[in-house]
Design an enzyme around this catalytic site. Structure first.
Site, mmCIF file in Angstrom:
data_model
loop_
_atom_site.group_PDB
_atom_site.id
_atom_site.type_symbol
_atom_site.label_atom_id
_atom_site.label_comp_id
_atom_site.label_asym_id
_atom_site.label_seq_id
_atom_site.Cartn_x
_atom_site.Cartn_y
_atom_site.Cartn_z
ATOM 1 N N GLY A 164 0.795 -1.224 0.000
ATOM 2 C CA GLY A 164 0.000 0.000 0.000
ATOM 3 C C GLY A 164 0.829 1.277 0.000
ATOM 4 O O GLY A 164 0.360 2.309 0.444
ATOM 5 N N ARG A 292 -5.346 -14.273 -1.428
ATOM 6 C CA ARG A 292 -6.726 -14.178 -0.944
ATOM 7 C C ARG A 292 -7.664 -13.983 -2.137
ATOM 8 O O ARG A 292 -7.212 -13.743 -3.245
ATOM 9 C CB ARG A 292 -6.856 -12.945 -0.033
ATOM 10 C CG ARG A 292 -6.501 -11.656 -0.774
ATOM 11 C CD ARG A 292 -6.824 -10.388 -0.021
ATOM 12 N NE ARG A 292 -6.678 -9.224 -0.869
ATOM 13 C CZ ARG A 292 -5.541 -8.564 -1.100
ATOM 14 N NH1 ARG A 292 -4.425 -8.944 -0.522
ATOM 15 N NH2 ARG A 292 -5.521 -7.518 -1.911
ATOM 16 N N ARG A 336 -16.049 0.800 -7.773
ATOM 17 C CA ARG A 336 -16.256 0.661 -6.328
ATOM 18 C C ARG A 336 -17.061 1.865 -5.829
ATOM 19 O O ARG A 336 -16.618 3.010 -5.972
ATOM 20 C CB ARG A 336 -14.925 0.602 -5.587
ATOM 21 C CG ARG A 336 -14.106 -0.604 -5.969
ATOM 22 C CD ARG A 336 -12.945 -0.771 -5.023
ATOM 23 N NE ARG A 336 -12.033 -1.794 -5.506
ATOM 24 C CZ ARG A 336 -11.090 -2.346 -4.773
ATOM 25 N NH1 ARG A 336 -10.925 -1.966 -3.510
ATOM 26 N NH2 ARG A 336 -10.296 -3.269 -5.283
#
Ligand code: MV4
Length: 450
Positions: A164, A292, A336
């Protein structure tokens, strides 16, 4: 096959997992914090257990409470969703030790990919293209200076525990290296408790293109084509699409092969994502591997016509994959929808949704946990829905997205819908000429005011 799966998550992804479980005839257990007592994942699961107060650290991240919930409900597997404990090797290990199948990566795979410098070495050794730079960690400042000189500026210094963008500094000269060596290490130490740093050539105006992969317990691996996630703001993805407008058949073959090599190199079990940076000449380099299910898995499902959560569960149960690779059919885009104010630095806008109406019709998918009257709590992330359009061509998928955004009514909180509406009209987006620098250079606030 599993009889009962506990979902260690909340929001839309908890619902997403519950839906697939129901279709597979698997019972579900929801866990929830006090703030989420009225949430749909609690209502739609077969059973629900309150695991603690509002704060994630006291609920969705509280390993002993989640394990206890699995034991009292007799769950034989845990699906962690994304975020929270999904890439926590300790949690994966504790599940293993308690005889509960963790539907995700093995502890050693999580640790191996979590340390970025060692992940890079694993991939390089496996023949996956990596960015030229230091071999492993930097020894000291002099080491950094001499390696930077050798590979040539600009370079980027990165924290091995990073992610990030934290603990990451671009350097154009020796003075920058000196500054970065102090500040990036301090930042990494504070954020991750690990100040190991490595150095690599800075790729100018890259695209972020990732390959969805799957590997099974028998050692087979395949790829399920790419997603272009270049529309990001401060390392938060806002729009994802597949196929990438920058992709060619040849590049997909090369990146797909590299992603399969990466998957096999770690004997990966489950569905995962291999992230690459792609430069303007279509050179591609391994960046990270995510172990994931990702927020943007939806668009892949739409173009390969396959349920990725079902695939995860089957692999975890020991069922082999077919091993064939998938080519995308048609085009899918995801916006999103966050409860954030794009006019004010995307500041979170929690609160009660007073009016709610979803778009519908052909080629529209919405994954959400919200409804009219729902109150968005301030304690968790601000994504409230994923709006996905699917069509035969990119142009049609964009047109459909504009139509759907126009129909979407969410009142009571600020959302990112107006931002997406302007983005869909932007000539650079329409041309597919998007790099990770795009949002830094576009004055969308000015356009939002008109
Ligand atoms: C880079 C880069 C340019 N060159 N590495 C950002 C997050 C972290 N995972 C890696 N990142 C980058 N690494 C080299 N050698 C540019 C970025 C980067 C970026 C990458 C993907 C998506 C958005 C980004 C935004 C800024 C910087």
């Amino acid at each position: 096959m599993f009889k009962k799966i506990l979902i260690a998550n909340r929001g839309e992804i908890a619902l997403r997992v519950i839906r697939t479980c129901r279709e597979m005839g698997i019972k579900t257990v929801a866990v929830y914090s006090k703030a989420d007592a009225e949430s749909l994942h609690v209502r739609f699961a077969d059973e629900a257990v309150c695991i603690g107060p509002n704060a994630s650290s006291e609920s969705y991240l509280k390993i002993p409470s989640i394990i206890a919930a699995a034991e009292i409900t007799n769950a034989d597997a845990i699906h962690p969703g994304y975020g929270f404990l999904s890439e926590n090797s300790k949690f994966s290990k504790i599940c293993q030790e308690n005889g509960i199948k963790f539907i995700g990566a093995l502890p050693e795979q999580i640790d191996g990919m979590g340390d970025k410098a060692s992940a890079k070495k694993t991939m390089k050794d496996a023949g996956v293209p990596t960015i030229p730079g230091s071999e492993g960690l930097l020894k000291d400042l002099d080491d950094a200076i001499s390696i930077a000189k050798k590979i040539g500026y600009p370079v980027i210094m990165k924290a091995t525990a990073g992610g990030g963008g934290k603990g990451m500094r671009m350097c154009t000269n020796e003075k920058d290296i000196k500054t970065a060596w102090e500040s990036a290490r301090k930042e990494a130490k504070a954020a991750f408790g690990n100040d190991g740093m490595y150095l690599e050539k800075f790729i100018v105006e890259p695209r972020h293109i990732e390959i969805q992969v799957a590997g099974d317990q028998q050692g087979k691996a395949c790829h399920l084509s790419e997603r272009d996630c270049s529309v990001q703001r401060r390392h938060q993805k806002l729009v994802e699409e597949t196929p990438s407008p920058f992709m060619t058949k040849e590049l997909r073959k090369k990146m797909g092969d590299a992603a399969i090599k990466a998957t096999k190199a770690v004997r990966y079990e489950g569905v995962g994502t291999v992230e690459f940076l792609v430069d303007k000449d279509r050179n591609f380099y391994f960046m990270e591997m995510n172990t994931r299910i990702q927020v943007e898995h939806t668009i892949t499902e739409e173009v390969i016509n396959y349920d990725l959560v079902k695939e995860q569960i089957k692999i975890a149960a020991g069922i082999p994959i077919s091993g064939k690779n998938y080519e995308p059919v048609g085009h899918a885009i995801q916006c999103r929808i966050n409860a954030e104010d794009p006019m004010n630095d995307f500041r979170p806008s929690p609160g009660k949704i007073t009016q709610y109406h979803e778009p519908g019709g052909h080629g529209i998918r919405i994954d959400t946990h919200v409804y009219a009257g729902y109150t968005i709590p301030p304690y968790y992330d601000s994504m409230i829905a994923k709006l996905i359009t699917v069509a035969q061509t990119r142009e049609e998928a964009i047109t459909k997205m504009e139509r759907a955004l126009g129909e979407y009514i969410i009142e009571g909180v600020k959302t990112t819908i107006p931002f997406h509406q302007k983005l869909m009209q932007h000539p650079k987006f329409r041309d597919g000429k998007i790099t990770t620098n795009f949002l830094d250079e576009w004055d969308f606030k000015k356009e939002l005011m008109t």
